[in-house]
Scaffold this motif. Sequence first.
Motif, PDB file in Angstrom:
ATOM      1  N   ASN A 101       0.855  -1.178   0.000  1.00 19.56           N
ATOM      2  CA  ASN A 101       0.000   0.000   0.000  1.00 19.56           C
ATOM      3  C   ASN A 101       0.898   1.238   0.000  1.00 19.56           C
ATOM      4  OD1 ASN A 101      -2.354   1.456  -0.050  1.00 19.56           O
ATOM      5  ND2 ASN A 101      -3.233   0.454   1.764  1.00 19.56           N
ATOM      6  N   GLY A 102       0.371   2.352  -0.493  1.00 15.79           N
ATOM      7  CA  GLY A 102       1.227   3.544  -0.531  1.00 15.79           C
ATOM      8  C   GLY A 102       0.435   4.804  -0.778  1.00 15.79           C
ATOM      9  N   LYS A 103       1.001   5.890  -0.295  1.00 17.23           N
ATOM     10  CA  LYS A 103       0.363   7.185  -0.504  1.00 17.23           C
ATOM     11  C   LYS A 103       1.457   8.222  -0.720  1.00 17.23           C
ATOM     12  CE  LYS A 103      -4.108   8.622   0.809  1.00 17.23           C
ATOM     13  NZ  LYS A 103      -5.197   8.345   1.750  1.00 17.23           N
ATOM     14  N   GLN A 104       1.196   9.166  -1.595  1.00 15.80           N
ATOM     15  CA  GLN A 104       2.179  10.188  -1.906  1.00 15.80           C
ATOM     16  C   GLN A 104       1.648  11.575  -1.653  1.00 15.80           C
ATOM     17  OE1 GLN A 104       4.416  12.950  -4.704  1.00 15.80           O
ATOM     18  NE2 GLN A 104       2.261  12.761  -4.312  1.00 15.80           N
ATOM     19  N   TYR A 105       2.405  12.377  -0.891  1.00 12.14           N
ATOM     20  CA  TYR A 105       2.040  13.765  -0.634  1.00 12.14           C
ATOM     21  C   TYR A 105       2.915  14.694  -1.475  1.00 12.14           C
ATOM     22  CZ  TYR A 105      -0.405  11.856   3.378  1.00 12.14           C
ATOM     23  OH  TYR A 105      -1.251  11.140   4.175  1.00 12.14           O
ATOM     24  N   THR A 106       2.270  15.641  -2.126  1.00  8.07           N
ATOM     25  CA  THR A 106       2.970  16.715  -2.811  1.00  8.07           C
ATOM     26  C   THR A 106       3.115  17.849  -1.809  1.00  8.07           C
ATOM     27  OG1 THR A 106       1.872  16.060  -4.847  1.00  8.07           O
ATOM     28  CG2 THR A 106       2.889  18.237  -4.814  1.00  8.07           C
ATOM     29  N   VAL A 107       4.342  18.339  -1.622  1.00  9.36           N
ATOM     30  CA  VAL A 107       4.604  19.347  -0.593  1.00  9.36           C
ATOM     31  C   VAL A 107       5.314  20.542  -1.227  1.00  9.36           C
ATOM     32  CG1 VAL A 107       5.689  19.802   1.646  1.00  9.36           C
ATOM     33  CG2 VAL A 107       4.901  17.484   1.085  1.00  9.36           C
ATOM     34  N   LYS A 134      10.240  23.652  -6.704  1.00 10.66           N
ATOM     35  CA  LYS A 134       8.897  24.065  -6.272  1.00 10.66           C
ATOM     36  C   LYS A 134       8.222  23.089  -5.305  1.00 10.66           C
ATOM     37  CE  LYS A 134       5.960  26.159  -8.961  1.00 10.66           C
ATOM     38  NZ  LYS A 134       4.985  26.223 -10.077  1.00 10.66           N
ATOM     39  N   HIS A 135       8.355  21.805  -5.578  1.00 11.45           N
ATOM     40  CA  HIS A 135       7.657  20.798  -4.770  1.00 11.45           C
ATOM     41  C   HIS A 135       8.576  19.641  -4.428  1.00 11.45           C
ATOM     42  CE1 HIS A 135       4.286  22.679  -7.089  1.00 11.45           C
ATOM     43  NE2 HIS A 135       3.666  22.568  -5.940  1.00 11.45           N
ATOM     44  N   THR A 136       8.365  19.068  -3.247  1.00 14.83           N
ATOM     45  CA  THR A 136       8.990  17.785  -2.940  1.00 14.83           C
ATOM     46  C   THR A 136       7.878  16.734  -2.891  1.00 14.83           C
ATOM     47  OG1 THR A 136       8.800  18.216  -0.571  1.00 14.83           O
ATOM     48  CG2 THR A 136      10.888  18.766  -1.613  1.00 14.83           C
ATOM     49  N   ARG A 137       8.286  15.474  -3.000  1.00 13.68           N
ATOM     50  CA  ARG A 137       7.307  14.385  -2.959  1.00 13.68           C
ATOM     51  C   ARG A 137       7.648  13.464  -1.790  1.00 13.68           C
ATOM     52  NH1 ARG A 137       3.909  14.938  -6.802  1.00 13.68           N
ATOM     53  NH2 ARG A 137       4.438  15.963  -8.762  1.00 13.68           N
ATOM     54  N   VAL A 138       6.675  13.254  -0.925  1.00 14.66           N
ATOM     55  CA  VAL A 138       6.891  12.440   0.274  1.00 14.66           C
ATOM     56  C   VAL A 138       5.983  11.219   0.191  1.00 14.66           C
ATOM     57  CG1 VAL A 138       6.852  12.404   2.793  1.00 14.66           C
ATOM     58  CG2 VAL A 138       7.445  14.523   1.577  1.00 14.66           C
ATOM     59  N   CYS A 139       6.621  10.027   0.220  1.00 18.04           N
ATOM     60  CA  CYS A 139       5.869   8.782   0.036  1.00 18.04           C
ATOM     61  C   CYS A 139       5.825   7.980   1.336  1.00 18.04           C
ATOM     62  CB  CYS A 139       6.532   7.913  -1.041  1.00 18.04           C
ATOM     63  SG  CYS A 139       6.815   8.793  -2.580  1.00 18.04           S
ATOM     64  N   TYR A 140       4.674   7.404   1.612  1.00 25.02           N
ATOM     65  CA  TYR A 140       4.522   6.464   2.725  1.00 25.02           C
ATOM     66  C   TYR A 140       4.150   5.112   2.142  1.00 25.02           C
ATOM     67  CZ  TYR A 140       4.907  10.484   5.691  1.00 25.02           C
ATOM     68  OH  TYR A 140       5.399  11.608   6.312  1.00 25.02           O
ATOM     69  N   VAL A 141       4.999   4.124   2.398  1.00 25.88           N
ATOM     70  CA  VAL A 141       4.857   2.828   1.746  1.00 25.88           C
ATOM     71  C   VAL A 141       4.723   1.724   2.795  1.00 25.88           C
ATOM     72  CG1 VAL A 141       6.065   1.102   0.332  1.00 25.88           C
ATOM     73  CG2 VAL A 141       6.160   3.536  -0.303  1.00 25.88           C
ATOM     74  N   VAL A 142       3.724   0.856   2.610  1.00 22.48           N
ATOM     75  CA  VAL A 142       3.623  -0.373   3.388  1.00 22.48           C
ATOM     76  C   VAL A 142       4.216  -1.488   2.510  1.00 22.48           C
ATOM     77  CG1 VAL A 142       2.096  -1.978   4.577  1.00 22.48           C
ATOM     78  CG2 VAL A 142       1.483   0.464   4.435  1.00 22.48           C
ATOM     79  N   PRO A 143       5.388  -2.031   2.898  1.00 24.44           N
ATOM     80  CA  PRO A 143       6.012  -3.045   2.043  1.00 24.44           C
ATOM     81  C   PRO A 143       5.380  -4.418   2.271  1.00 24.44           C
ATOM     82  CG  PRO A 143       7.397  -2.625   3.953  1.00 24.44           C
ATOM     83  CD  PRO A 143       6.196  -1.729   4.092  1.00 24.44           C
ATOM     84  N   GLU A 144       5.420  -5.242   1.239  1.00 22.24           N
ATOM     85  CA  GLU A 144       5.030  -6.639   1.450  1.00 22.24           C
ATOM     86  C   GLU A 144       6.102  -7.326   2.285  1.00 22.24           C
ATOM     87  OE1 GLU A 144       4.446  -7.993  -2.514  1.00 22.24           O
ATOM     88  OE2 GLU A 144       2.421  -7.146  -2.624  1.00 22.24           O
ATOM     89  N   THR A 174      11.145  11.571  -0.906  1.00 24.57           N
ATOM     90  CA  THR A 174      11.446  10.854   0.329  1.00 24.57           C
ATOM     91  C   THR A 174      10.521   9.644   0.410  1.00 24.57           C
ATOM     92  OG1 THR A 174      11.762  13.017   1.338  1.00 24.57           O
ATOM     93  CG2 THR A 174      11.749  11.105   2.820  1.00 24.57           C
ATOM     94  N   VAL A 175      11.082   8.490   0.732  1.00 26.03           N
ATOM     95  CA  VAL A 175      10.253   7.295   0.870  1.00 26.03           C
ATOM     96  C   VAL A 175      10.326   6.813   2.313  1.00 26.03           C
ATOM     97  CG1 VAL A 175       9.848   4.930   0.092  1.00 26.03           C
ATOM     98  CG2 VAL A 175      10.668   6.657  -1.533  1.00 26.03           C
ATOM     99  N   ASN A 176       9.169   6.761   2.970  1.00 27.16           N
ATOM    100  CA  ASN A 176       9.092   6.280   4.354  1.00 27.16           C
ATOM    101  C   ASN A 176       8.351   4.951   4.382  1.00 27.16           C
ATOM    102  OD1 ASN A 176       9.996   8.901   5.686  1.00 27.16           O
ATOM    103  ND2 ASN A 176       8.222   9.589   4.516  1.00 27.16           N
ATOM    104  N   PHE A 177       8.916   3.982   5.116  1.00 28.37           N
ATOM    105  CA  PHE A 177       8.235   2.687   5.246  1.00 28.37           C
ATOM    106  C   PHE A 177       7.467   2.646   6.561  1.00 28.37           C
ATOM    107  CE2 PHE A 177      11.463   1.941   2.113  1.00 28.37           C
ATOM    108  CZ  PHE A 177      10.768   1.217   1.157  1.00 28.37           C
ATOM    109  N   ILE A 178       6.222   2.262   6.470  1.00 31.24           N
ATOM    110  CA  ILE A 178       5.371   2.212   7.663  1.00 31.24           C
ATOM    111  C   ILE A 178       4.572   0.911   7.659  1.00 31.24           C
ATOM    112  CG2 ILE A 178       5.173   4.719   7.890  1.00 31.24           C
ATOM    113  CD1 ILE A 178       2.454   4.560   6.541  1.00 31.24           C
ATOM    114  N   THR A 179       3.908   0.672   8.781  1.00 28.10           N
ATOM    115  CA  THR A 179       3.091  -0.552   8.878  1.00 28.10           C
ATOM    116  C   THR A 179       1.678  -0.274   8.351  1.00 28.10           C
ATOM    117  OG1 THR A 179       2.218   0.018  11.059  1.00 28.10           O
ATOM    118  CG2 THR A 179       4.321  -1.204  11.001  1.00 28.10           C
ATOM    119  N   GLU A 180       0.954  -1.340   8.106  1.00 27.17           N
ATOM    120  CA  GLU A 180      -0.439  -1.207   7.657  1.00 27.17           C
ATOM    121  C   GLU A 180      -1.266  -0.436   8.687  1.00 27.17           C
ATOM    122  OE1 GLU A 180      -2.517  -1.203   4.801  1.00 27.17           O
ATOM    123  OE2 GLU A 180      -1.738  -3.212   4.388  1.00 27.17           O
TER     124      GLU A 180
END
Lengths: 328, 328
Positions: A168-174, A196-206, A231-237
């Motif tokens: 699962n994953g979600k991306q924020y435009t900042v 202008k913008h950075t992209r911050v990702c939150y990823v739930v890995p398999e 930026t890619v951040n790994f998080i739990t479900e």
Amino acid sequence: MAIRIGILGYGNLARGIEAGITHNKDMELVAVFTRRDPSSLQIKTAGVPVVSVNDILSYKDKIDVLMLCGGSATDLPKQTVEYAKDFNVIDSFDTHAKIPEHFAAVNEQALKNQKVAIISCGWDPGMFSINRLYSNCVLPDGKDYTFWGKGVSQGHSDAIRRVPGVKNGKQYTVPVESALEAVRSGSNPELTTRQKHTRVCYVVPEEGADKDLITKTIKEMPNYFSDYDTTVNFITEEEFARDHSGMAHGGFVFRTGTTGWNNENKHVIEYSLKLDSNPEFTASVLLAYARAASRLAAKSDFGCKTVFDIAPALLSPLSGEEIRAHLL
Amino acid sequence: MAIRIGILGYGNLARGIEAGITHNKDMELVAVFTRRDPSSLQIKTAGVPVVSVNDILSYKDKIDVLMLCGGSATDLPKQTVEYAKDFNVIDSFDTHAKIPEHFAAVNEQALKNQKVAIISCGWDPGMFSINRLYSNCVLPDGKDYTFWGKGVSQGHSDAIRRVPGVKNGKQYTVPVESALEAVRSGSNPELTTRQKHTRVCYVVPEEGADKDLITKTIKEMPNYFSDYDTTVNFITEEEFARDHSGMAHGGFVFRTGTTGWNNENKHVIEYSLKLDSNPEFTASVLLAYARAASRLAAKSDFGCKTVFDIAPALLSPLSGEEIRAHLL
């Protein structure tokens, strides 16, 4: 008499419209139309029917404005043209490059059938566009800047979720704060995409997925991420469900320009939105334009319109006298 | 064919319009009209005549839009009504309480003589009003906040200069930063007059004047200063000329509101202006509306209008196709 609203679809935007109607005392919800089995759909408004889209024509004279809540990719290019035959319609078509052809097709249908169609409504396109236009007219010599966020980009979140090993994953435009400040100062900076913008990702890995590979794949993805600091951040479900289910969004529109015989005076116009709920705010804009659509239809001003073609007064439930007395 | 502009008056606003015309390629200045002896007035645009206002009717067919640059207190209530008989006119009438009667008088005259009159144009009333209206329509459940400054208040500066012992003076209205932040946070604060703005005065005292008495007189002046935290600074005539001859201004319009079934989602809309030259920016707004006035006249849409009645597209030199393609 209340403005009678129909809603086609029942996703986030449609649910925002349903809730939004309760904030507009001059509107009432008549029906929600669905392509699914109507009995499978439970809406929130008591006493309002869910109707199969196959039966929509039986509502031709019971609805003043039909709110089209499909997607821009495949739904709206067909739906808006189709339903402008029998209804005054509002859509939120946001594929910028295809607006001219969408406008032409909808306009032809609406004119032929004496209907009003307002397309590309919302905040961008929509409120942001209006601000760009006003500011361009007032400061002909100047420069435009639009920043989005902080908020979720659906397209980029989809792209993340297609990466192997991503559950699962979600991306924020900042927007980059220093870029905002540079624009605000009136220094007219030339800004690259990356600035202008950075992209911050939150990823739930398999389970057992190679996180370094996921990060590398995301960061190097052309079009979506390779031109940005990502930026890619790994998080739990659990963390994903707890912290990333919101639909906040927003952004900034600037125009900086000059006046005077030698462009000696600088001016900065800034418009910004900070939204807890992107779909509910978008829905609120669409409802204001539904009011305008019903008025345009009443005075036989038919055809396809955008936010540019509609005088602000048409959006208000108040009379001309009232808005001049209280808001001018 | 260019839009032919006439200017009545030659104060700060009129000079801003004269300069502004050079930024609008579809406009040309035809004449400046004055109540003074025309030979006493030197304007900046080569080849354009200065004409006595007594001869203005000989320009009836040579001017598309007449820009009325008088003051709101005594000039415009008479001038706009008078000149709407023979010209399409724009004014910047800003006495809020008297807008309804001004509108009614101008509307009657304009309709009778098939002219377009746009009143109360500028940034407040004007751009700020538009933002208040749009935001109110989009967020029916919410709260408005308008802040002005940092900028010079003409009325308060005049009041200072009437204090005994004051040789020269200028007053800046300054929004309180913590109040701006509170509004921006979406916390919907209730703000008193004192909490929203401070007043900062720069005074050149006459020789031997009692500075303590001047300070006390200013700070305790009812209506103007007694409800505010006021600072009085004494400076020399040289400092006054060097540091306080500018005409910068600006301000902020906010609407904070809620959506959702239980008002659970908050939204903040913010519009702000930071202007090096108040009269030149105001003039730029008036010129954009002059374009709209000439178009409304061309399609026989006569009568008195405000910024609320005018679709954004009418302000732009670009076509509908162009603005949809580039600004939507």
